[in-house]
Design an enzyme around this catalytic site. Sequence first.
Site, PDB file in Angstrom:
ATOM      1  CG  ASP A   1     -12.590  18.810 -45.936  1.00  0.00           C
ATOM      2  OD1 ASP A   1     -11.521  19.433 -45.226  1.00  0.00           O
ATOM      3  OD2 ASP A   1     -13.605  19.106 -45.922  1.00  0.00           O
ATOM      4  CB  SER A   2     -12.609  18.761 -41.326  1.00  0.00           C
ATOM      5  OG  SER A   2     -13.402  19.782 -42.326  1.00  0.00           O
TER       6      SER A   2
ATOM      7  CE1 TYR B   1     -10.803  17.368 -38.289  1.00  0.00           C
ATOM      8  CE2 TYR B   1      -9.060  17.906 -40.137  1.00  0.00           C
ATOM      9  CZ  TYR B   1      -9.906  16.917 -39.550  1.00  0.00           C
ATOM     10  OH  TYR B   1      -9.732  15.487 -39.609  1.00  0.00           O
TER      11      TYR B   1
ATOM     12  CB  CYS C   1      -8.551  20.369 -45.069  1.00  0.00           C
ATOM     13  SG  CYS C   1      -9.415  20.954 -43.466  1.00  0.00           S
ATOM     14  CG  ASN C   2      -7.600  25.992 -47.333  1.00  0.00           C
ATOM     15  OD1 ASN C   2      -6.726  26.673 -48.316  1.00  0.00           O
ATOM     16  ND2 ASN C   2      -8.848  25.436 -47.988  1.00  0.00           N
TER      17      ASN C   2
ATOM     18  CD  GLU D   1     -19.385  19.402 -43.052  1.00  0.00           C
ATOM     19  OE1 GLU D   1     -20.150  18.294 -42.862  1.00  0.00           O
ATOM     20  OE2 GLU D   1     -18.372  19.275 -43.706  1.00  0.00           O
TER      21      GLU D   1
ATOM     22  CB  CYS E   1     -12.333  27.129 -46.085  1.00  0.00           C
ATOM     23  SG  CYS E   1     -13.526  26.041 -45.365  1.00  0.00           S
TER      24      CYS E   1
ATOM     25  CG  HIS F   1     -16.679  23.126 -45.927  1.00  0.00           C
ATOM     26  ND1 HIS F   1     -15.264  22.444 -45.482  1.00  0.00           N
ATOM     27  CD2 HIS F   1     -17.630  22.202 -45.574  1.00  0.00           C
ATOM     28  CE1 HIS F   1     -15.496  21.400 -44.806  1.00  0.00           C
ATOM     29  NE2 HIS F   1     -16.959  21.429 -44.936  1.00  0.00           N
TER      30      HIS F   1
HETATM   31  N1  DGL Z   1     -12.440  22.439 -45.315  1.00  0.00           N
HETATM   32  C1  DGL Z   1     -11.908  22.819 -44.360  1.00  0.00           C
HETATM   33  C2  DGL Z   1     -10.782  23.865 -44.797  1.00  0.00           C
HETATM   34  O1  DGL Z   1     -10.500  23.991 -45.844  1.00  0.00           O
HETATM   35  C3  DGL Z   1     -12.350  23.581 -43.016  1.00  0.00           C
HETATM   36  C4  DGL Z   1     -13.709  23.316 -42.634  1.00  0.00           C
HETATM   37  C5  DGL Z   1     -13.658  22.947 -41.030  1.00  0.00           C
HETATM   38  O2  DGL Z   1     -13.452  24.038 -40.176  1.00  0.00           O
HETATM   39  O3  DGL Z   1     -13.681  21.828 -40.595  1.00  0.00           O
HETATM   40  O4  DGL Z   1     -10.103  24.661 -44.021  1.00  0.00           O
END
Ligand code: DGL
Length: 268
Positions: free
Chosen positions: A9-10, A41, A72-73, A151, A184, A186
């Site tokens: 993931d990011s 991301y 990570c989506n 975060e 997402c 997160h």
């Molecule tokens: N966790 C990431 C997702 O599922 C996004 C977080 C980010 O913006 O880096 O898209």
Amino acid sequence: MNKPIGVMDSGVGGLTVAKEIMRQLPDEQIIYFGDLKRCPYGDRPLEEVKKYTIEVADHLVSRGVKLIVVACNTATAAALPALEERYDIPVIGVINPGARSAIQNSNNHNVIVLATRGTVDSEAYKNAIHYINNDFQITSLACPKFVPLVEELRYKDKVVVRIALHQTLKHLVNSTADTIILGCTHYPLLAGEIYDYFGGRKKVIDSGHETAREVSSVLTYGKCHAAPGNSRNHLMIVNGDSTRFEYILKDWIPFIDYTIEEIDLEVY
Ligand code: DGL
């Protein structure tokens, strides 16, 4: 086969998926990669996210993983087909499992997708749902305030979270959708608050459960589950400083054995 599963993931969001894999598949060892230095991301152009994702996945492959989960989506939307073509090991994203789960759960075929700007713009959820069932009505909303809340470790401050939720979601309060996809990884850290914000009237879908089920199926078909007694010491690789990462790891998945390794990949 006792090789580890790679999860990326990011940042910390993919831990919501890793936790579910650990729960459903307790004998599997995980190598998790959190690209914290280049997070988020979600606001970057998808081409840039694709490059970062390939770099991280290459790194996981160099560590000998048997399967990669793009937890990570945004990275899934940007890079899944490229990764599937690049490696001869299975690569699993989170969007198809999340879409399937929403289809299973929605009774009125009306769903809301909350995601990053990148995922919303890619229309990946809409395409994944319509590929299976074209009757669905889908409302997608970018929620740029949510990833920083997690975060920056403010996800437990109920007042701050409620303000951010209200600012972002107020136009959807009267929506007749019966299901919300947390698009997402997160956002599951805010799932309880999101459920409450809509008065408990909408199902809240976290793609982690369905993604872990898909990992389990793929391992079964490939006959490559780890043997009972396999090492449960998980390796956490963090691009950048690991302090925040470790705080959330201990809070979200307490009582696991892990080793943390910091590395330094460039932001470009
Ligand atoms: N966790 C990431 C997702 O599922 C996004 C977080 C980010 O913006 O880096 O898209």
